[in-house]
Design an enzyme around this catalytic site. Structure first.
Site, mmCIF file in Angstrom:
data_model
loop_
_atom_site.group_PDB
_atom_site.id
_atom_site.type_symbol
_atom_site.label_atom_id
_atom_site.label_comp_id
_atom_site.label_asym_id
_atom_site.label_seq_id
_atom_site.Cartn_x
_atom_site.Cartn_y
_atom_site.Cartn_z
ATOM 1 N N ARG A 1 -1.808 2.814 8.095
ATOM 2 C CA ARG A 1 -1.430 4.232 8.057
ATOM 3 C C ARG A 1 -1.362 4.752 9.496
ATOM 4 N NH1 ARG A 1 0.128 3.478 3.700
ATOM 5 N NH2 ARG A 1 -0.590 4.394 1.743
ATOM 6 N N HIS B 1 8.248 2.403 7.787
ATOM 7 C CA HIS B 1 7.304 2.280 6.660
ATOM 8 C C HIS B 1 7.950 1.516 5.491
ATOM 9 C CE1 HIS B 1 3.649 4.233 4.457
ATOM 10 N NE2 HIS B 1 3.893 3.003 4.024
HETATM 11 C C1 GLV Z 1 2.310 1.720 1.013
HETATM 12 O O1 GLV Z 1 2.138 2.217 2.090
HETATM 13 C C2 GLV Z 1 1.342 1.707 -0.062
HETATM 14 O O2 GLV Z 1 0.260 2.282 0.108
HETATM 15 O O3 GLV Z 1 1.649 1.136 -1.112
#
Ligand code: GLV
Length: 309
Positions: free
Chosen positions: A224, A272
């Site tokens: 994160r 991401h």
């Molecule tokens: C992706 O970031 C997840 O938490 O699945």
């Protein structure tokens, strides 16, 4: 009894269709569909608008649509007594591992560097590293971390992991707790962050931690954005202590256009996407928990509220 899907990334219909394909009679609604909030028992959420869960007075479960649940704990207006579940999925773990392996191999063989040299018509071979000579340290030996650790071992890397409690993974040296963090860092050449984001791990990738890594260490953050102190990373990249960083996650997503990461020559960015929940693979566990709610049975993939993951 029904499910509401609350997400803001344009994928609500995709998930609704996938759930309906598995069970055409399932009462499932998107947050913006016409629906009776009183009938909703399960909320399937991914970065939902804060406060939106408070509309559902009969809700029985908050189900994260991904592996992470940090965004649920960040919603102070969520019904705090409810159980929280998350996705535990073999594809999610395998995809993450493949992404990190690709980054590590590209780093060892300087592929990014040569792409830039190619644009500038520079012919300059560099010394490369061999897999067997590289020790990868994984922060977080949970479900995703352990799959990555096993894959790295299979490839021939030296692998070690750090987590809050000691883990037993074959051929992987396990470091546990704050007292063992420094030793773990001192022998890590490539650092991969796969920690859950909690009060204890927020900002963990900071100057003090980076300085304990050997000179030339490489950072991979696929957990994160909240784990990383951006300005500390920039400082240590610019000073030459760190050789580079691959970032898949950011404090703000999409990252704002002014952020220095965009143009930094030592930062490799991806949007991401390292590991994204696969509808076909994940739908059965959502339906399983929905049935369990209907029958009053205990849920699978429950999150510990004290641990925050
Ligand atoms: C992706 O970031 C997840 O938490 O699945």
């Amino acid at each position: 009894m029904a499910i509401v899907i609350i997400r803001q990334d344009g994928k609500t219909d995709m998930w609704k269709e996938a759930l309906l394909a598995a069970d055409p009679n399932l009462p499932v609604f998107g947050y913006h569909d016409d629906h009776d909030p009183k009938g909703i028992k399960m909320a399937l959420v991914w970065k939902h608008p804060k406060g939106s869960l408070a509309n559902y007075s009969n809700l029985m479960c908050i189900a994260s649509n991904g592996a992470g649940v940090d965004f649920i704990f960040e919603d102070e207006d969520r019904p705090k007594h409810l159980p929280i579940t998350r996705i535990v999925d073999t594809y999610l773990a395998a995809d993450m591992s493949e992404h990190v392996l690709a980054l590590i191999l590209a780093n060892l063989k300087h592929l990014e560097h040569y792409k830039v040299d190619q644009f500038n018509k520079i012919w300059k071979p560099l010394q490369y590293l061999r897999i067997a000579d590289v020790r990868v340290g994984i922060l977080g030996l949970g479900t995703l971390g352990q799959v990555l650790a096993n894959d790295l071992v299979r490839f021939g890397f030296q692998v070690q992991g750090w987590s809050s409690s000691r883990k037993s993974v074959e051929k992987v040296k396990s470091f546990a707790g704050p007292d063992e963090l420094s030793d773990f860092l001192a022998s890590t050449k490539i650092l991969v962050c796969l920690l859950p984001l909690t009060d204890r791990t927020s900002d963990i990738l900071n100057k003090e931690l980076f300085e304990q890594l050997p000179k030339g260490a490489y950072i991979i953050n696929v957990a994160r954005g909240g784990h990383l102190v951006d300005k500390d990373l920039l400082e240590l990249l610019d000073s030459g202590h760190l050789s580079g960083a691959a970032l898949d996650v950011f404090h703000q997503e999409p990252l704002n256009q002014e952020h220095p990461f965009w143009e930094h020559p030592k930062v490799h960015m991806t949007p991401h996407y390292a590991s994204v929940s696969d509808t076909d693979s994940v739908v059965p566990q959502i339906l399983e928990n929905y049935r369990r709610l209907e029958n009053g049975d205990s849920l699978i993939n429950l999150v510990s509220k004290t641990k925050g993951y």
